[in-house]
Every structure is written in structure tokens, then in C-alpha cells.
Write an enzyme that holds these catalytic residues in place. Structure first.
Site, PDB file in Angstrom:
ATOM      1  CG  HIS A   3      -5.240   3.427  10.429  1.00 34.09           C
ATOM      2  ND1 HIS A   3      -5.091   4.716  10.888  1.00 34.09           N
ATOM      3  CD2 HIS A   3      -4.987   3.483   9.100  1.00 34.09           C
ATOM      4  CE1 HIS A   3      -4.771   5.513   9.885  1.00 34.09           C
ATOM      5  NE2 HIS A   3      -4.702   4.790   8.800  1.00 34.09           N
TER       6      HIS A   3
ATOM      7  CG  ASP B 115      -6.379  -7.851  -3.947  1.00 36.44           C
ATOM      8  OD1 ASP B 115      -6.183  -7.452  -2.779  1.00 36.44           O
ATOM      9  OD2 ASP B 115      -7.504  -8.172  -4.368  1.00 36.44           O
TER      10      ASP B 115
ATOM     11  CG  ASP C 219      -0.981   0.945  -3.608  1.00 33.45           C
ATOM     12  OD1 ASP C 219      -2.175   0.581  -3.716  1.00 33.45           O
ATOM     13  OD2 ASP C 219      -0.624   1.841  -2.821  1.00 33.45           O
TER      14      ASP C 219
ATOM     15  N   GLY D 182       0.823  -1.197   0.000  1.00 36.34           N
ATOM     16  CA  GLY D 182       0.000   0.000   0.000  1.00 36.34           C
ATOM     17  C   GLY D 182       0.857   1.246   0.000  1.00 36.34           C
TER      18      GLY D 182
ATOM     19  CE  LYS E 125       3.874   6.934   6.722  1.00 37.47           C
ATOM     20  NZ  LYS E 125       2.523   7.401   6.322  1.00 37.47           N
TER      21      LYS E 125
END
Length: 359
Positions: A262, A244, A224, A201, A258
Site C-alpha cells: 500500500h 533491494d 530490508d 520490508g 506486511k
């Protein structure tokens, strides 16, 4: 019959002040945004010495009928710590002067590690307007609060709305530059012994590029979605790979996450962590996952830090619904379920922590 507590007039007035204070808090953040847009930090910085209000007004070129407002704006920003204003003797009739503080230096648009783009992201109308519909969202069937207001998911806006896409990635880049510097300058041991690393990501590659330059012997890959990385060019030890993260992650010594987990609930985060575990070798062979994320409930946190983390948690709920900030216990439960045997949590990155996770 239970007695009913009746507050005194003084208690009610104190409670009223508390209500008013939080009701007006939006003015503080909008004042910061205004100062960045007007270029006030740049004006003071270029002046090279303490600057008077009249000099600021002159440099801004504001409407003369509104010049009085700059004094009121600066008064708020001094109170909240974005500028300093040394006390001067009123006997000498000297005009008040203003200095930059560490916070306002971080708002300089051309500063190497400017936080201004992240301020613009957090205060973008697409991000803050949904909170006007918070109560309605709790009662409707929409998956996210963001979707209730904007009619689409945040990732659709990032992918299809050029202005917001630029704001989003500028914010992420500015944050990654600062975090990467902190890791490389103060915590480079986290990369010791690694020969390969994939930044899952990783967007346009700010983190991975900085790591690759600092550690030429580590081959770094930005992983990504294809539409994010397809047109990006790598270097000798930096590559871009589309895919993916829920299906497979390239095999490496270490996986970097990073501010990824969340965004997702426990079910999705568990899938990501399992793919990470499949991608790395054993601990004895140097395999690990490096996580940079908030960890709530750490010891010795200030009230301000706790409040900011709670607000981040509400923002995750707004943007992603299942996304959330996690406590130490929640993180450890997630790691155990994903099959990891050991974790080390170090609260060394400001409001966030560095987590090293081993299979």
C-alpha cells in the site's frame, strides 16, 4: 428552466450539524493522544477498581486551575468509547466513576500489544501537518503532500531524523506484535508446511522474530534496506539480510509482505510481486506469498470500518503519492499482471485482510 431546490431551515441546520461534527473531529483524536500522554489509562488500571474524577485529578497532579478540564476531557473520551462511566444514582450524591474499555486497555503503554505508539505515529506533526496543505498540493508540482510541508520525503525523515525514526518504528513494532499474535493464535495454518520465510520490508524484525519463536522449524529472514538491518543480530532460525526488494528477494518457500504494497503504486507493486514470484517455488512445492494489507469494498463492513479505510487511503496519498489502498478488483488485477494464478483473500485481521497468493 430547471427548478432550484431550496433547503428548509431545518435541513440547513441538520447540514450545519454535519459540517460542525466533522470539523471538530480532530478534537476526538487529540483527546485520545492527551489521555495517553497524561497516563490516564495507567492511573485507572493501577487503581484496580472504578475510579472517581477527583482521584484521577489527584493522581495526575495537574494545575489546580485546570482541574475542571479533566472532567471535560473525560466526558469526550467516554462518549467516544475510550472509557465507560456507569450510571449512578444522583439521590445518593455519589461521584461518577470511570472504567477502562477494551480500547483504553489497548492504550496502556506497557501492555503487551499496546496501540499507543501507533497513535503517536499517526498524530505526529510530520504526518498530520501536511493535510493543512492538501488544496495547495493538488495545484503544485511536488510529488507528495508530505514533501510539500516537510521539504523531504517520508523515508528521508525516517532515515535521518532520530525522533521521527523512533516514533515510526515504535508504531510499526506495536502493530506487528498484535498482528503476529493474531496469526499465530488464530490462523497458524497459514504457515503449515513452510521451511523458510522472508519478511520483506520487515524493519527491525518483530513479525519474523515472533514467527521464528512460534515455529522453530521455519527459518525466517528479515529483508530490508542495509541501513535498517546491518546492526541487527539474528538467532538460530532468524537472520537479517540487506538488499533491494525491487531487484531481488532471497529464495524461500514463502514471502511475507506486511503493509508494504500500500506504500507503492501499481507499477512499483508489480515489480515487487514479480520479484516475489521469482523467489518462491511452485504452488505444488509449497511456494506462496503472504500479504497483510487493507482490502477495500469487502462485504459486511461497518460504516466505521469503511471510513477508517478511506482515511488510510488519504494517508497513503499524503505520505507516498502513488501509495494507495486497493479494492478486491484492484488487488486481483495486480496479482494477474504479476503472473500469479490463484489468490485467497480472508478479512480476518480487523480492518485488514490476510491474502495468500500462489504462482
Amino acid at each position: 428552466m430547471a427548478s432550484i431546490h431550496v433547503e428548509s431551515a431545518s435541513e440547513l441546520l441538520e447540514a450545519q450539524a454535519h459540517v460542525w461534527n466533522y470539523s471538530f473531529n480532530y478534537i476526538n483524536c487529540m483527546s485520545v493522544k492527551c489521555a495517553i500522554q497524561l497516563g490516564i489509562p495507567e492511573i485507572i488500571h493501577k487503581h484496580g477498581q472504578p475510579i472517581t474524577l477527583s482521584q484521577i485529578v489527584s493522581a495526575l497532579g495537574v494545575n489546580p486551575n485546570k482541574a475542571h478540564g479533566i472532567h471535560r476531557l473525560m466526558r469526550v473520551l467516554v462518549h467516544t468509547g475510550f472509557f465507560s462511566q456507569p450510571k449512578v444514582s444522583k439521590i445518593d450524591h455519589q461521584e461518577d466513576k470511570y472504567f477502562l474499555t477494551p480500547s483504553s486497555r489497548l492504550l496502556l503503554k506497557d501492555a503487551p500489544f499496546t496501540a499507543a505508539p501507533f497513535v503517536f505515529l499517526l498524530l505526529d506533526p510530520l504526518v498530520i501537518n501536511p493535510f493543512q496543505s492538501l488544496s495547495a498540493w493538488f495545484k503544485n508540482d511536488d510529488s507528495t503532500l508530505f514533501e510539500t510541508t516537510n521539504g523531504k520525503k517520508i523515508w528521508d525523515c525516517v532515515a535521518n531524523e532520530p525522533k521521527f525514526k523512533k516514533t515510526f518504528y515504535n508504531g510499526m513494532v506495536s502493530d506487528s506484535q498484535l498482528v503476529a499474535r493474531a496469526l499465530i493464535e488464530d490462523h497458524k495454518e497459514v504457515f503449515k508446511g513452510l521451511k523458510s520465510l522472508v519478511d520483506v520490508g520487515g524493519g527491525t524484525g518483530t513479525m519474523a522474530e515472533t514467527i521464528a519463536k512460534a515455529f522453530p522449524k521455519i527459518h525466517c529472514t528479515v529483508f530490508d534496506l542495509p541501513h535498517v538491518v546491518d546492526n541487527l543480530q539474528g538467532t538460530k532460525n532468524l537472520a537479517f539480510h540487506g538488499g533491494d526488494m525491487f531487484k531481488a528477494i532471497p529464495s524461500v518457500d514463502a514471502v511475507l509482505l506486511k503493509w508494504i504494497l500500500h506504500d507503492w503504486g501499481d507499477e512499483e507493486s508489480l515489480k515487487i510481486l514479480k520479484r516475489c514470484r521469482e523467489a518462491i517455488p511452485s504452488k505444488e512445492m509449497g511456494g506462496k506469498v503472504i500479504i497483510i494489507d487493507l482490502v477495500m469494498g469487502m462485504e459486511d463492513q461497518s460504516e466505521g470500518a469503511i471510513e477508517t479505510q478511506l482515511c488510510f487511503d488519504m494517508t497513503m496519498m499524503c505520505l507516498f503519492n502513488t501509495g494507495k489502498e486497493r479494492s478486491v478488483e484492484e488487488w486481483k488485477k495486480l496479482f494477474l499482471e504479476a503472473g500469479f494464478t490463484h489468490s485467497k483473500i480472508s478479512p480476518i485481521l480487523g480492518l485488514r485482510s490476510l491474502i495468500e497468493l500462489y504462482p
